[in-house]
Design a protein around this motif. Structure first.
Motif, PDB file in Angstrom:
ATOM      1  N   ASN A 338       0.725  -1.135   0.145  1.00  0.00           N
ATOM      2  CA  ASN A 338       0.201  -0.021   0.112  1.00  0.00           C
ATOM      3  C   ASN A 338       0.715   1.254   0.063  1.00  0.00           C
ATOM      4  OD1 ASN A 338      -2.228   1.731   0.096  1.00  0.00           O
ATOM      5  ND2 ASN A 338      -2.541   1.498   2.193  1.00  0.00           N
ATOM      6  N   LYS A 340       2.451   4.936  -1.433  1.00  0.00           N
ATOM      7  CA  LYS A 340       1.962   6.083  -1.701  1.00  0.00           C
ATOM      8  C   LYS A 340       3.122   7.056  -2.421  1.00  0.00           C
ATOM      9  CE  LYS A 340      -1.156   6.515   2.150  1.00  0.00           C
ATOM     10  NZ  LYS A 340      -1.617   7.429   3.257  1.00  0.00           N
ATOM     11  N   GLU A 431       5.991   3.358   3.368  1.00  0.00           N
ATOM     12  CA  GLU A 431       4.772   3.863   2.979  1.00  0.00           C
ATOM     13  C   GLU A 431       4.831   4.943   1.791  1.00  0.00           C
ATOM     14  OE1 GLU A 431       0.589   5.851   4.356  1.00  0.00           O
ATOM     15  OE2 GLU A 431       2.450   6.041   5.728  1.00  0.00           O
ATOM     16  N   LYS A 474      -2.990  -1.914  -4.525  1.00  0.00           N
ATOM     17  CA  LYS A 474      -3.320  -2.043  -3.155  1.00  0.00           C
ATOM     18  C   LYS A 474      -3.738  -3.456  -2.778  1.00  0.00           C
ATOM     19  CE  LYS A 474      -2.658   2.678  -3.456  1.00  0.00           C
ATOM     20  NZ  LYS A 474      -1.647   3.019  -3.123  1.00  0.00           N
ATOM     21  N   SER A 489      -5.440  -8.628  -4.889  1.00  0.00           N
ATOM     22  CA  SER A 489      -6.391  -7.508  -4.313  1.00  0.00           C
ATOM     23  C   SER A 489      -6.718  -8.057  -3.113  1.00  0.00           C
ATOM     24  CB  SER A 489      -7.563  -7.170  -5.208  1.00  0.00           C
ATOM     25  OG  SER A 489      -8.495  -6.263  -4.537  1.00  0.00           O
TER      26      SER A 489
END
Length: 629
Positions: A338, A340, A431, A474, A489
């Protein structure tokens, strides 16, 4: 129901079944069928003959031959390959008359090994659903039929068993093939040696001797054999009287018919009918086949193909790594993914790229955009921040002093970089990922070695696609190996799966740990010619799935284009037309009907990676595209 009608789907003129054969009742069809034993042993009846077929044996059932298969080994695996005579007759007009014999009761020769190799190649292409596999299989089958026409359209008798006849005289093969074809086509008519002599422009004496020498029987016996063989269809498929059948197939008397029938079948026509009628395929007596799972079949076929290849004394073969992966999607995830993306841009980027910059940013789906400013009061950065926010992006301004230190390496511009990035970040707990969008400076030198996603004039580097993946997914990492990873997923309402295959060696990855020049990177990539053949099986639920496969290979990116000019001044034209240079991944899309398990194959030669996205059919349009919009 002795006649079996074969249907072909999706304009594909080949039917392939790979299964454990328990019982395949007696039947016949118009089309040609290959019985290829991949494992174990079966017993096959064809006409008056019974054959024990073992691993590697190939038997060809021609049209209108009564045949059936029974198991003599409970663990057998057989490939049944049926081809449309109607379709392939456009290439081989006399195909319906062909009488191929590929079985030999002697040690298999080089030509039999070559036939095995050709059919195994077709079976693998079909099983792994490789790119354009239908057309590839069709053209490969044309090559197989040419091979049969040349070497297997001739048979002889060894006792009462029909076998392939070994002869290297092509003229003789063509002559006897014409004779056999004519007899089988006109068996019910009155045929004489004079007729054959006139057709072949040979003497009756020569015709008589060539038939005797190359089939093992005289002309009269051979003609009667053909008639007897054809009569079996009427015996088992009708209730006609024996006398009527004898007349229909060309015998002048019933006694004459019964004499020759008993010679070949070992019993009278009536006894044969009584014995084998219960073994005929019908609504109540269907074939019993247990389908072989694709991953098991592929593994077995590759073993057979490798065995054949190992017998060739060739030093030209590159190293080939073959992997079979069975992944359980219900296993506990290795980690969550996950990330960013923080995309670093400058007002200079906007000036160089214009409003195309918004398209680049949009495709990358960053969580935030950081504007790198030369000074505290930068009107250009403020203007770009407003434009980005109006476009829906979260943007902030940072002074250049806050930017990360940058090291240069030619690896950053090459196909190596996406593999480095995916290996690093997919298992990382960090992250945020920060990366500059564009190489700074002049576009005079397109390859700067900077860790940016675009060249100075806006050509996408290979790393662009890796960051797009890292920003988009994600999910859960459910399987991991040196050459592959599998992601699922984490949203049950939006299921999807991603398989990533990477082909590299340690020398390639090690380049990232130190500064390297463009020529050093080129040398290492050029030297790496190994092949990766990866087959992945996943226990997905039965249903229709859309598969989107992307290929990023070493010869399809800005680094490869410029290396073809030896990184010289000839590459200046790329500055003038950056959007004509195609550096996007190659894409293949197809639909797979999953019955037992999902199976996908990746084949990569040299450094590169392939990425497959698998989604249930109704949801497949929702996953982000890895191509420009």
């Amino acid at each position: 129901m002795l006649f079996e009608k074969i249907t072909y789907q999706d304009d594909f003129p080949i039917n392939i079944t790979i299964a454990n054969v328990k019982d395949y009742p007696l039947h016949y069809h118009q089309d040609i069928e290959f019985v290829f034993v991949l494992k174990g042993e079966v017993t096959l009846k064809n006409g008056s003959c019974f054959y024990t077929l073992r691993q590697g044996d190939i038997f060809t059932n021609s049209g209108h031959e009564v045949h059936g298969i029974t198991s003599s080994d409970p663990n057998n695996i057989v490939a049944l390959i049926q081809i449309s005579t109607h379709y392939f007759s456009q290439y081989f007009p006399s195909l319906s008359k062909a009488c191929y014999r590929t079985y030999t009761n002697k040690s298999r020769t080089g030509k039999h090994d070559k036939l095995q190799e050709k059919l195994l190649t077709i079976l693998l292409q079909h099983a792994v659903k490789s790119s354009k596999y239908k057309s590839a299989c069709t053209y490969a089958m044309i090559d197989v039929i040419k091979y049969l026409e040349k070497l297997f359209n001739l048979f002889a008798f060894n006792g009462n068993v029909v076998i392939n006849f070994e002869n290297n005289n092509q003229i003789t093969i063509e002559r006897i093939s014409h004779i056999i074809g004519y007899i089988y086509q006109n068996y019910a008519e009155k045929i004489t040696l004079e007729d054959l002599a006139e057709i072949e422009h040979l003497s009756t004496f020569y015709i008589s001797h060539i038939i005797k020498d190359y089939t093992g029987m005289n002309f009269r016996d051979f003609l009667c054999f053909a008639r007897v063989e054809w009569s079996e269809i009427q015996l088992l498929d009708t209730t006609k009287k024996i006398s009527q059948i004898a007349h229909d197939v060309g015998f002048s008397t019933t006694a004459y018919y019964e004499k020759y029938f008993k010679k070949w079948f070992g019993c009278s026509p009536q006894e044969h009918r009584e014995k084998f009628m219960p073994m005929v395929k019908s609504d109540l007596h269907q074939e019993v086949l247990i389908s072989t799972p694709p991953n098991k079949a592929i593994k077995l076929m590759r073993q057979l193909l490798s065995s054949l290849n190992s017998q060739k004394n060739s030093t030209s073969l590159v190293n080939s790594l073959k992997l079979e992966i069975e992944s359980d999607i219900h296993d506990k995830p290795l980690c969550m993914i996950n990330h960013k993306l923080n995309l670093e841009v400058s007002f200079d980027d906007f000036m160089a790229l214009g409003y195309n910059i918004f398209s680049f940013i949009s495709q990358l789906k960053p969580c935030k955009v950081t504007l790198i400013s030369e000074k505290q009061d930068d009107s250009g950065a403020e203007k770009l921040k407003m434009l980005l926010e109006d476009a829906g992006f979260t943007a902030s301004i940072s002074s250049k002093g806050d930017a990360r230190p940058v090291s240069k390496s030619a690896v950053n511009d090459s196909i190596v970089m996406p593999m480095v990035l995916l290996r690093k970040w997919l298992r990382s707990a960090e992250e945020w990922i920060s990366v500059p969008l564009r190489d700074c400076g002049s576009s005079e030198h397109l390859l700067t070695g900077l860790p940016s996603l675009l060249t100075s004039n806006g050509i996408k580097k290979p790393s662009y696609w890796a960051y797009q993946i890292l920003s988009s997914i994600k999910g859960n990492l459910i399987d991991w190996g040196k050459q592959y990873c599998i992601i699922a997923s984490s949203d049950e309402k939006d299921p999807w799966y991603m398989v990533i295959a990477m082909n590299y060696n340690d020398d390639i990855i090690d380049m990232y740990t130190h500064e390297t020049t463009i020529h050093q990177v080129k040398g290492v990539l050029d030297d790496f010619k190994d092949e990766l053949d990866l087959n992945v099986s996943m226990n997905l639920s039965p249903g229709m799935y859309t598969v989107i496969k992307y290929s990023m290979l070493k010869n399809h990116n800005i680094f490869a284009y410029l290396s073809s000019f030896d990184f010289g001044s000839e590459s200046v034209f790329m500055n003038n037309a950056p959007y004509i240079i195609h550096t996007e991944p190659e894409i293949e899309i197809y639909v797979d009907d999953v019955r037992t398990s999902f199976n996908i194959n990746f084949t990569i030669t040299g450094a590169g990676l392939q990425i497959a996205i698998i989604k249930p059919r109704e949801d497949s349009e929702d996953f982000p595209d890895m191509t420009s919009r």
